[in-house]
Design a protein around this motif. Structure first.
Motif, short mmCIF file in Angstrom:
data_model
loop_
_atom_site.label_atom_id
_atom_site.label_comp_id
_atom_site.label_asym_id
_atom_site.label_seq_id
_atom_site.Cartn_x
_atom_site.Cartn_y
_atom_site.Cartn_z
N PRO A 91 0.82 -1.19 0.00
CA PRO A 91 0.00 0.00 0.00
C PRO A 91 0.86 1.25 0.00
CG PRO A 91 -0.78 -1.57 1.65
CD PRO A 91 0.53 -2.08 1.14
N PRO A 92 0.41 2.32 -0.69
CA PRO A 92 1.17 3.56 -0.68
C PRO A 92 1.36 4.08 0.72
CG PRO A 92 -0.57 3.61 -2.33
CD PRO A 92 -0.77 2.38 -1.51
N ALA A 93 2.40 4.85 0.91
CA ALA A 93 2.76 5.33 2.24
C ALA A 93 2.04 6.60 2.61
CB ALA A 93 4.26 5.56 2.32
N GLN A 94 0.87 6.85 1.99
CA GLN A 94 0.08 8.01 2.38
C GLN A 94 -0.43 7.77 3.78
OE1 GLN A 94 -0.31 10.49 0.13
NE2 GLN A 94 -1.41 11.81 1.51
N GLY A 95 -0.23 8.67 4.69
CA GLY A 95 -0.56 8.39 6.07
C GLY A 95 -1.30 9.52 6.74
N HIS A 96 -1.45 9.40 8.05
CA HIS A 96 -2.06 10.45 8.85
C HIS A 96 -1.32 10.50 10.17
CE1 HIS A 96 -4.15 7.34 11.20
NE2 HIS A 96 -4.38 6.76 10.05
N ALA A 97 -1.97 10.98 11.19
CA ALA A 97 -1.29 11.15 12.47
C ALA A 97 -0.76 9.83 13.01
CB ALA A 97 -2.25 11.76 13.49
N HIS A 98 -1.40 8.71 12.60
CA HIS A 98 -0.96 7.41 13.05
C HIS A 98 -0.19 6.68 11.97
CE1 HIS A 98 -3.90 8.49 15.98
NE2 HIS A 98 -4.86 8.40 15.10
N GLY A 99 0.11 7.33 10.85
CA GLY A 99 0.73 6.68 9.71
C GLY A 99 2.23 6.78 9.75
N SER A 240 -6.49 1.91 7.43
CA SER A 240 -6.15 2.54 8.70
C SER A 240 -5.05 3.58 8.53
CB SER A 240 -5.71 1.48 9.73
OG SER A 240 -6.75 0.58 9.99
N GLN A 241 -4.17 3.36 7.55
CA GLN A 241 -3.11 4.32 7.28
C GLN A 241 -3.62 5.54 6.54
OE1 GLN A 241 -0.39 1.68 5.24
NE2 GLN A 241 0.89 1.46 7.05
N VAL A 242 -4.67 5.36 5.74
CA VAL A 242 -5.20 6.47 4.95
C VAL A 242 -6.06 7.40 5.78
CG1 VAL A 242 -6.75 7.07 3.05
CG2 VAL A 242 -5.10 5.24 2.76
N VAL A 243 -6.95 6.81 6.57
CA VAL A 243 -7.97 7.60 7.26
C VAL A 243 -7.39 8.26 8.51
CG1 VAL A 243 -10.19 7.47 8.44
CG2 VAL A 243 -9.78 6.08 6.41
N LEU A 245 -7.90 8.95 11.69
CA LEU A 245 -8.92 8.56 12.65
C LEU A 245 -8.76 9.25 14.00
CD1 LEU A 245 -8.99 4.70 12.03
CD2 LEU A 245 -10.66 6.39 11.28
N SER A 246 -9.87 9.82 14.47
CA SER A 246 -9.91 10.30 15.85
C SER A 246 -10.01 9.11 16.80
CB SER A 246 -11.10 11.24 16.06
OG SER A 246 -11.02 12.36 15.20
N GLY A 247 -10.59 8.04 16.32
CA GLY A 247 -10.71 6.84 17.14
C GLY A 247 -11.56 5.81 16.43
N VAL A 274 -3.98 3.82 16.75
CA VAL A 274 -5.30 4.42 16.57
C VAL A 274 -6.04 4.34 17.90
CG1 VAL A 274 -7.52 4.26 15.39
CG2 VAL A 274 -5.40 3.81 14.13
N PRO A 275 -6.53 5.46 18.45
CA PRO A 275 -7.24 5.41 19.73
C PRO A 275 -8.48 4.51 19.65
CG PRO A 275 -6.69 7.68 19.16
CD PRO A 275 -6.39 6.85 17.95
N ILE A 276 -8.66 3.68 20.66
CA ILE A 276 -9.83 2.81 20.73
C ILE A 276 -10.85 3.51 21.62
CG2 ILE A 276 -10.71 0.56 21.43
CD1 ILE A 276 -7.81 -0.49 20.96
N LEU A 277 -11.96 3.90 21.01
CA LEU A 277 -12.98 4.64 21.76
C LEU A 277 -13.76 3.73 22.69
CD1 LEU A 277 -14.33 6.99 18.95
CD2 LEU A 277 -12.48 7.40 20.59
N GLY A 278 -13.94 2.48 22.30
CA GLY A 278 -14.66 1.56 23.15
C GLY A 278 -15.30 0.44 22.37
N ILE A 279 -16.04 -0.40 23.09
CA ILE A 279 -16.67 -1.60 22.54
C ILE A 279 -18.18 -1.42 22.51
CG2 ILE A 279 -16.93 -4.10 22.75
CD1 ILE A 279 -14.03 -3.20 22.35
N VAL A 280 -18.80 -1.82 21.41
CA VAL A 280 -20.26 -1.92 21.33
C VAL A 280 -20.61 -3.40 21.24
CG1 VAL A 280 -22.31 -1.47 19.95
CG2 VAL A 280 -20.61 0.33 20.27
N GLU A 281 -21.41 -3.88 22.18
CA GLU A 281 -21.86 -5.26 22.14
C GLU A 281 -23.22 -5.31 21.47
OE1 GLU A 281 -21.43 -8.43 25.50
OE2 GLU A 281 -23.51 -7.69 25.57
N ASN A 282 -23.25 -5.83 20.26
CA ASN A 282 -24.50 -5.93 19.51
C ASN A 282 -25.15 -7.29 19.73
OD1 ASN A 282 -26.45 -4.89 17.76
ND2 ASN A 282 -25.45 -5.73 15.94
N MET A 283 -26.45 -7.36 19.52
CA MET A 283 -27.21 -8.60 19.73
C MET A 283 -26.96 -9.15 21.14
SD MET A 283 -26.50 -10.41 16.03
CE MET A 283 -26.04 -9.40 14.62
#
Length: 370
Positions: A91-99, A240-243, A245-247, A274-283
Motif C-alpha cells: 500500500p502507498p505510504a500516504q498516512g495520517h497522524a498514526h501513519g 487505517s493508514q489512509v484515514v 482517525l480520531s478513534g 489508533v485510539p480505541i474509543l470503546g466496545i459496542v456489544e451488539n445482539m
C-alpha cells in the motif's frame, strides 16, 4: 465450438473506452496480465488516475465485453494500479497522524472535518454497518453535522440501510455526496450496479478511499463516520493508514468466536496507534415479546470482558430484535423510524459515550509508526 484467443479477447476489449480520455482500454495500456486458458479468461485492469466511478464502470464493461467473446465461459477481472501490474505492491505510504513519518497528512484531504470515527469489527455478521449507520444518525440528532463513508467496498450496505437513492453529482471537479436523513453519504455501492461483484486488490481500495476523502466535497462536518471492512487483512491495514482517525469503535457480539476475532482487530489498531474509543456489544440479549423474559442467545458479558481486557469502556449494549433489522432493510434505521424505542435510546447513549471518548483522547499525542 470456437476457442477464444488473446487476440479475440483484446479485439473485444478495444470496444471499451475510458470516458475521460476518449480512448479504448487496450490502446491506453490498461489491460495487463491477460491469460486465456480453454474457455477461461483473466486479466488485470492497471488503472492510473481514474476516479472510483470510472474504475467501476470500466471494470463492469470490460467483464461484459470479454464474456461475450465466443467460446468464453468464465471471466475474472482484477483491479490494480499501473505501478503494481505484474507484481505484488505494498500500500502507498500516504498516512495520517498514526501513519508513517514523512507522509503528507490525510487530514489535508478533509480540512473542514473536525473528527473522524471508524466503526470496525473483527469478523463479519456482527452488525457493524447497523451500528455505523445508527451511530451517525444519533450524532446528527444531537445537533452535529455528519458524513458517512462506506469503506466496506466488498459489502457496501450503507446505501440500502440509509435508503440512499441516485448517483453522486459533480461540481467544480468535486463529487457531491448523496444525502439521506440529513447525512452526507459516499459509497462504492452508489457507483456500481447492485449485483456487480468487485475484485479489488489492496492498493485499489487504498486509492478509492483517498478519493472518497480528497475528491468529495464534504464541506464542514463535526464527524465523519467510516463503516470499515471487517478483519485485519492488508486492506484493513491500508485503510487505517489512509484515514485520519480520531478513534475506532469496535463492534462485537457476546459469543467467544466473535471475541476471538475482535481481540485481533483491537491488537491491530493498537499497533497502528489508533485510539480505541470503546466496545459496542451488539445482539446482546433478546426480550421475548410475549413474556418479557430476557434471553442471552449469543451468551452474556463478552463485550464487557474484552473491554476490561483492553482497558477501554463498554460504550453500550444493543438488544437483538426485529425492528432494527426491518428498519435497515427498509432504509429507515431504527433511530429515525422509532426514535423513542429502547434501541434508538441505546444508540444515542453510545453516540454520547463515543463523543466523550473522542474529547478525552484528543489531547493524547501518539507516536508515529516507524
Amino acid at each position: 465450438m470456437t476457442t477464444p484467443t488473446e487476440s479475440t479477447v483484446l479485439t473485444a476489449l478495444r470496444a471499451v473506452r475510458d470516458p475521460d480520455q476518449g480512448q479504448d482500454i487496450v490502446s491506453l495500456g490498461l489491460v495487463k496480465e491477460l491469460h486465456v486458458h480453454d474457455a477461461e479468461v483473466s486479466f488485470t485492469l492497471a488503472f492510473a488516475g481514474q476516479s472510483p466511478a470510472t474504475k467501476a464502470a470500466l471494470h463492469s464493461s470490460a467483464s461484459k465485453a470479454a464474456s461475450q467473446v465466443p467460446g468464453v465461459s468464465r471471466v475474472s477481472v482484477k483491479m490494480g494500479s499501473a505501478a503494481g501490474a505484474g507484481r505484488p505492491q505494498a500500500p502507498p505510504a500516504q498516512g495520517h497522524a498514526h501513519g508513517q513519518p514523512g507522509a503528507p497528512p490525510a487530514a489535508d484531504f478533509i480540512p473542514e472535518v473536525k473528527h473522524t470515527i471508524a466503526v470496525s469489527s473483527g469478523k463479519g455478521g456482527v452488525g457493524k454497518s447497523t451500528v455505523a449507520v445508527n451511530l451517525a444518525l444519533a450524532l446528527k440528532q444531537s445537533g452535529a453535522e455528519v458524513g458517512l463513508v462506506d469503506v466496506d467496498v466488498y459489502g457496501p450496505d450503507v446505501p440500502l440501510m440509509m435508503g440512499a437513492r441516485g448517483k453522486p453529482g459533480m461540481f467544480e471537479n468535486k463529487i457531491i455526496p448523496v444525502e439521506a436523513h440529513g447525512i452526507k453519504i459516499m459509497s462504492i455501492g452508489l457507483l456500481v450496479a447492485e449485483r456487480e461483484a468487485l475484485v479489488w486488490r489492496g492498493p485499489m481500495i487504498h486509492s478509492a478511499v483517498q478519493q472518497f476523502l480528497r475528491d468529495v466535497n464534504w464541506g464542514p462536518l463535526d464527524y465523519l463516520v467510516f463503516d470499515m471492512p471487517p478483519g485485519t487483512g492488508d486492506a484493513q491495514l491500508s485503510l487505517s493508514q489512509v484515514v485520519p482517525l480520531s478513534g475506532v469503535v469496535m463492534v462485537t457480539t457476546p459469543q467467544d468466536v466473535a471475541l476471538l476475532d475482535v481481540r485481533k482487530a483491537l491488537g491491530m489498531f493498537r499497533k497502528l496507534n489508533v485510539p480505541i474509543l470503546g466496545i459496542v456489544e451488539n445482539m446482546s440479549y433478546f426480550i421475548a415479546p410475549d413474556t418479557g423474559r430476557r434471553y442471552g442467545i449469543f451468551g452474556e458479558g463478552g463485550g464487557q470482558r474484552v473491554a476490561d481486557e483492553f482497558g477501554v469502556p463498554l460504550l453500550g449494549q444493543i438488544p437483538l430484535e426485529m425492528e432494527t433489522r426491518e428498519g435497515g432493510d427498509a432504509g429507515v434505521p431504527i433511530t429515525v423510524g422509532r426514535p423513542d424505542s429502547a434501541q434508538a435510546q441505546a444508540f444515542r447513549k453510545i453516540a454520547a459515550a463515543a463523543v466523550a471518548r473522542v474529547d478525552a483522547v484528543a489531547a493524547l499525542k501518539l507516536p508515529s509508526i516507524g
